[in-house]
Scaffold this motif. Structure first.
Motif, PDB file in Angstrom:
ATOM      1  N   CYS A 188     -57.467  27.188 -23.976  1.00 20.07           N
ATOM      2  CA  CYS A 188     -56.331  26.885 -24.850  1.00 20.07           C
ATOM      3  C   CYS A 188     -56.337  25.418 -25.241  1.00 20.07           C
ATOM      4  O   CYS A 188     -56.704  24.554 -24.444  1.00 20.07           O
ATOM      5  N   SER A 189     -55.924  25.154 -26.464  1.00 18.93           N
ATOM      6  CA  SER A 189     -55.868  23.780 -26.939  1.00 18.93           C
ATOM      7  C   SER A 189     -54.539  23.510 -27.621  1.00 18.93           C
ATOM      8  O   SER A 189     -53.824  24.429 -28.019  1.00 18.93           O
ATOM      9  N   VAL A 190     -54.221  22.238 -27.762  1.00 16.05           N
ATOM     10  CA  VAL A 190     -53.000  21.818 -28.445  1.00 16.05           C
ATOM     11  C   VAL A 190     -53.195  22.055 -29.934  1.00 16.05           C
ATOM     12  O   VAL A 190     -54.152  21.578 -30.531  1.00 16.05           O
ATOM     13  N   ASN A 191     -52.275  22.820 -30.512  1.00 12.39           N
ATOM     14  CA  ASN A 191     -52.351  23.156 -31.938  1.00 12.39           C
ATOM     15  C   ASN A 191     -51.379  22.327 -32.768  1.00 12.39           C
ATOM     16  O   ASN A 191     -51.612  22.080 -33.939  1.00 12.39           O
ATOM     17  N   GLY A 192     -50.277  21.915 -32.174  1.00 11.22           N
ATOM     18  CA  GLY A 192     -49.275  21.119 -32.867  1.00 11.22           C
ATOM     19  C   GLY A 192     -48.413  20.371 -31.867  1.00 11.22           C
ATOM     20  O   GLY A 192     -48.257  20.792 -30.724  1.00 11.22           O
ATOM     21  N   ILE A 193     -47.866  19.244 -32.301  1.00 11.62           N
ATOM     22  CA  ILE A 193     -47.022  18.403 -31.448  1.00 11.62           C
ATOM     23  C   ILE A 193     -45.777  18.022 -32.245  1.00 11.62           C
ATOM     24  O   ILE A 193     -45.878  17.511 -33.361  1.00 11.62           O
ATOM     25  N   GLU A 194     -44.616  18.276 -31.663  1.00 10.77           N
ATOM     26  CA  GLU A 194     -43.359  17.943 -32.327  1.00 10.77           C
ATOM     27  C   GLU A 194     -43.086  16.445 -32.232  1.00 10.77           C
ATOM     28  O   GLU A 194     -43.396  15.811 -31.226  1.00 10.77           O
ATOM     29  N   ASN A 195     -42.496  15.917 -33.296  1.00 17.79           N
ATOM     30  CA  ASN A 195     -42.060  14.517 -33.277  1.00 17.79           C
ATOM     31  C   ASN A 195     -40.997  14.339 -32.207  1.00 17.79           C
ATOM     32  O   ASN A 195     -40.189  15.231 -31.957  1.00 17.79           O
ATOM     33  N   ASP A 196     -40.984  13.174 -31.571  1.00 21.77           N
ATOM     34  CA  ASP A 196     -40.003  12.811 -30.550  1.00 21.77           C
ATOM     35  C   ASP A 196     -40.053  13.700 -29.303  1.00 21.77           C
ATOM     36  O   ASP A 196     -39.083  13.779 -28.569  1.00 21.77           O
ATOM     37  N   SER A 197     -41.161  14.376 -29.061  1.00 21.03           N
ATOM     38  CA  SER A 197     -41.322  15.180 -27.847  1.00 21.03           C
ATOM     39  C   SER A 197     -42.015  14.330 -26.780  1.00 21.03           C
ATOM     40  O   SER A 197     -42.599  13.299 -27.082  1.00 21.03           O
ATOM     41  N   ILE A 198     -41.961  14.793 -25.528  1.00 20.05           N
ATOM     42  CA  ILE A 198     -42.620  14.028 -24.467  1.00 20.05           C
ATOM     43  C   ILE A 198     -44.136  14.047 -24.616  1.00 20.05           C
ATOM     44  O   ILE A 198     -44.820  13.193 -24.077  1.00 20.05           O
ATOM     45  N   ALA A 199     -44.648  14.991 -25.367  1.00 22.96           N
ATOM     46  CA  ALA A 199     -46.094  15.102 -25.547  1.00 22.96           C
ATOM     47  C   ALA A 199     -46.608  14.213 -26.677  1.00 22.96           C
ATOM     48  O   ALA A 199     -47.805  13.916 -26.738  1.00 22.96           O
ATOM     49  N   GLN A 200     -45.727  13.767 -27.559  1.00 23.19           N
ATOM     50  CA  GLN A 200     -46.160  13.058 -28.767  1.00 23.19           C
ATOM     51  C   GLN A 200     -46.995  11.812 -28.477  1.00 23.19           C
ATOM     52  O   GLN A 200     -48.003  11.582 -29.123  1.00 23.19           O
ATOM     53  N   SER A 201     -46.614  11.030 -27.499  1.00 27.07           N
ATOM     54  CA  SER A 201     -47.355   9.791 -27.232  1.00 27.07           C
ATOM     55  C   SER A 201     -48.497   9.984 -26.240  1.00 27.07           C
ATOM     56  O   SER A 201     -49.236   9.042 -25.957  1.00 27.07           O
TER      57      SER A 201
END
Length: 163
Positions: A85-98
């Motif tokens: 599995c891979s990251v397909n999208g990242i939401e703005n202002d989420s803990i994953a964004q940075s």
């Protein structure tokens, strides 16, 4: 009722069943590991007053299946399906964004020192049921072929209630 394998081990909780003359009984079950994760989450977090729902850490990412295959376990005689599995999208202002990037391959999560392999597309949200406010959360990923261990900061705003 329970859904059992050929060895008599509980593998699911039957949640619905259909019966028709055009096909043999069709049943649907909640996997037992998901039922256990939800039950443990309730015991840890639900007080019946301020919180009456299961809570789950929310990373703000979407996951895609990059590869899928099967493996035969010679000890148990069971064929296991595996997925990368891979990251397909990242939401703005989420803990994953940075921390994460699109196309990072997710190998596992570490929550409070316990490692949970991400072998199936859908198991990421199940794994996050084990994270609590104050937990230490790491993701083990591969980025451009390089293995990385990334810490994700957990705050109260990262949790959502599940109905």
């Amino acid at each position: 009722g329970g859904l059992f394998n050929s060895e008599g081990k509980l593998i699911g909780i039957v949640s619905a069943k259909e019966k028709d003359t055009s096909y043999e009984n069709m049943g649907y079950a909640i996997p037992s590991n998901l039922a256990v994760a939800v039950a443990e989450n309730i015991l840890r977090n639900c007080d019946g007053v301020a919180n009456e729902q299961v809570i789950r850490c929310y990373l703000g990412i979407t996951i895609a299946i990059k590869d899928a295959w099967t493996e035969y376990d010679t000890v148990t005689g069971v064929v296991n399906r595996k997925q990368t599995c891979s990251v397909n999208g990242i939401e703005n202002d989420s803990i994953a964004q940075s921390v994460l990037m699109v196309d990072d391959v997710i190998r596992s999560f570490e929550i409070d020192g316990v490692t949970y392999a991400l072998n199936y597309y859908y198991s990421g949200s199940e794994i996050l049921l084990y994270a609590d406010l104050g937990s230490t959360l790491f993701m083990n990923i591969e980025r451009d072929g390089e293995a990385m261990r990334l810490r994700l900061p957990i705050t109260e705003s990262n949790f959502s209630k599940i109905k």
